[in-house]
Write a protein that holds these residues in place. Structure first.
Motif, PDB file in Angstrom:
ATOM      1  N   ARG A 191       6.563  -9.305  22.175  1.00 54.89           N
ATOM      2  CA  ARG A 191       7.057  -9.804  20.883  1.00 54.89           C
ATOM      3  C   ARG A 191       7.582  -8.665  20.031  1.00 54.89           C
ATOM      4  O   ARG A 191       7.271  -7.486  20.233  1.00 54.89           O
ATOM      5  N   ALA A 223       7.852  -8.133  15.769  1.00 54.59           N
ATOM      6  CA  ALA A 223       7.293  -8.779  14.581  1.00 54.59           C
ATOM      7  C   ALA A 223       7.737  -8.078  13.298  1.00 54.59           C
ATOM      8  O   ALA A 223       6.946  -7.387  12.656  1.00 54.59           O
ATOM      9  N   SER A 261       8.720  -7.207   9.463  1.00 53.62           N
ATOM     10  CA  SER A 261       8.385  -7.618   8.101  1.00 53.62           C
ATOM     11  C   SER A 261       9.694  -7.641   7.307  1.00 53.62           C
ATOM     12  O   SER A 261      10.448  -6.668   7.349  1.00 53.62           O
ATOM     13  N   GLU A 278       7.059 -11.586   9.854  1.00 56.43           N
ATOM     14  CA  GLU A 278       5.785 -11.316   9.190  1.00 56.43           C
ATOM     15  C   GLU A 278       5.977 -11.310   7.672  1.00 56.43           C
ATOM     16  O   GLU A 278       5.895 -10.281   7.002  1.00 56.43           O
ATOM     17  N   ARG A 321       5.127  -1.286  20.051  1.00 56.51           N
ATOM     18  CA  ARG A 321       5.470  -1.097  18.645  1.00 56.51           C
ATOM     19  C   ARG A 321       5.408   0.380  18.297  1.00 56.51           C
ATOM     20  O   ARG A 321       4.988   1.217  19.100  1.00 56.51           O
TER      21      ARG A 321
HETATM   22  N1  GLU Z   1       5.217  -6.418  10.845  1.00 57.20           N
HETATM   23  C1  GLU Z   1       4.820  -5.110  11.226  1.00 57.20           C
HETATM   24  C2  GLU Z   1       5.846  -4.106  10.734  1.00 57.20           C
HETATM   25  O1  GLU Z   1       6.991  -4.445  10.569  1.00 57.20           O
HETATM   26  C3  GLU Z   1       4.716  -4.926  12.720  1.00 57.20           C
HETATM   27  C4  GLU Z   1       3.518  -5.581  13.273  1.00 57.20           C
HETATM   28  C5  GLU Z   1       3.229  -5.212  14.728  1.00 57.20           C
HETATM   29  O2  GLU Z   1       4.142  -4.909  15.496  1.00 57.20           O
HETATM   30  O3  GLU Z   1       2.067  -5.301  15.079  1.00 57.20           O
HETATM   31  O4  GLU Z   1       5.511  -2.974  10.499  1.00 57.20           O
END
Ligand code: GLU
Ligand code: ZN
Length: 287
Positions: free
Chosen positions: A14, A16, A18, A50, A178
């Protein structure tokens, strides 16, 4: 000789983002690397928005980020998940943690905690008794290096730490790729998976340009918006950043670049940053 197509696997990865601004190069690295890892494993790749922190949200940026991802040829294999619509799931998880003694309510003020580097445990004995005054809810950890971290904030918003784990469980995520900026959060996530009775995904953390001390240029490049950049160049820049073999010059479509990058995907070539542990880099997973 072309590699045989990977057979469909249970791999679910995934990205994610923000919605706190336009997609920048650093996030594009995480998007592309998580996509390549999923595709090369024959797995699925999901996008989760997110958007659980309205005060930090930049209006329009979710739409912008998704448009930039689309330009890069990165499309979620399932309907998008939005954290803003997930309150019920977070509340369920929180009551489970409270009733199993893994969480407690905390009435400490910011001021009271200011002098402590990690939470000193003041409210641990409060357990699941709901205080009348404003309170946050914390995870009861047995790891003194982490401290009891916040699951639900005193202002009523859900903490990223809880939401990310509840959603990774709900979406059946098996692999998280990530940035190393989230490395500090990973031990918290592992504890939450355990407390919620779910197996944790395998984590890999990507190097950040800023880990090259004093290299201001690369830091600047890393935080630059790529909204209006040529998507073919973004792909090539990201692959170069990840030390992947450069795709043949003649390739001039996103799809062509993607196919070439999947076939050549070499996670072991990703440069190690000094503070990065990853199952690619040291041969072990973190769980
Ligand atoms: N939403 C988080 C960010 O943009 C990433 C979350 C994740 O990859 O666990 O920093
Ligand atoms: Zn407290």
């Amino acid at each position: 000789m072309p590699r045989p197509a990977p057979s469909p696997s249970n791999y679910v990865g995934r990205f994610a983002p923000s919605p706190t601004g336009a997609l920048h190069f650093g996030s594009a690295v995480a998007a592309v690397a998580s996509w390549l890892a999923a595709r090369s494993a024959g797995g699925r790749w999901l996008v989760r928005v997110e958007d659980l922190d309205p005060p930090r949200e930049v209006p329009g940026s979710a739409v912008n980020i998704l448009a930039t991802l689309a330009q890069l040829g990165l499309h979620s294999d399932e309907p998008l998940m939005y954290q803003s619509g997930r309150s019920e799931a977070y509340a369920d998880a929180l009551s489970h943690l409270l009733s199993s003694g893994c969480a407690f309510h905390c009435t400490c003020t910011r001021r009271e905690l200011a002098e402590y580097p990690i939470y000193p445990g003041n409210c641990r004995s409060k357990g699941s008794t709901i205080p009348t005054d404003q309170h946050s809810t914390r995870f009861l950890t047995n790891d003194p290096s982490i401290g009891d971290f916040v699951l639900r904030r005193a202002d009523g918003y859900w903490a990223y730490q809880l939401a990310v784990v509840v959603d990774d469980i709900a979406q059946g995520i098996t692999h998280v790729v990530r940035g190393a900026d989230l490395l500090d959060s990973t031990p918290r996530h592992l504890q939450l998976f355990k407390a919620l009775g779910s197996p944790a995904p395998i984590y890999s953390h990507l190097p950040l340009a800023r880990t090259r001390a004093g290299d201001k240029l690369s830091k600047q490049m890393f935080s630059q918006s790529i909204e209006s950049a040529d998507p073919l160049s973004v792909w090539r820049d990201v692959l170069a950043f990840l030390h992947q073999p450069p795709p043949p010059h003649a390739i001039d479509t996103i799809e062509g670049l993607q196919n070439s990058a999947v076939a050549a995907w070499s996670p072991e070539s990703i440069p190690a940053a000094s503070n990065v542990r990853s199952h690619w880099l040291d041969g072990t997973s973190e769980n």
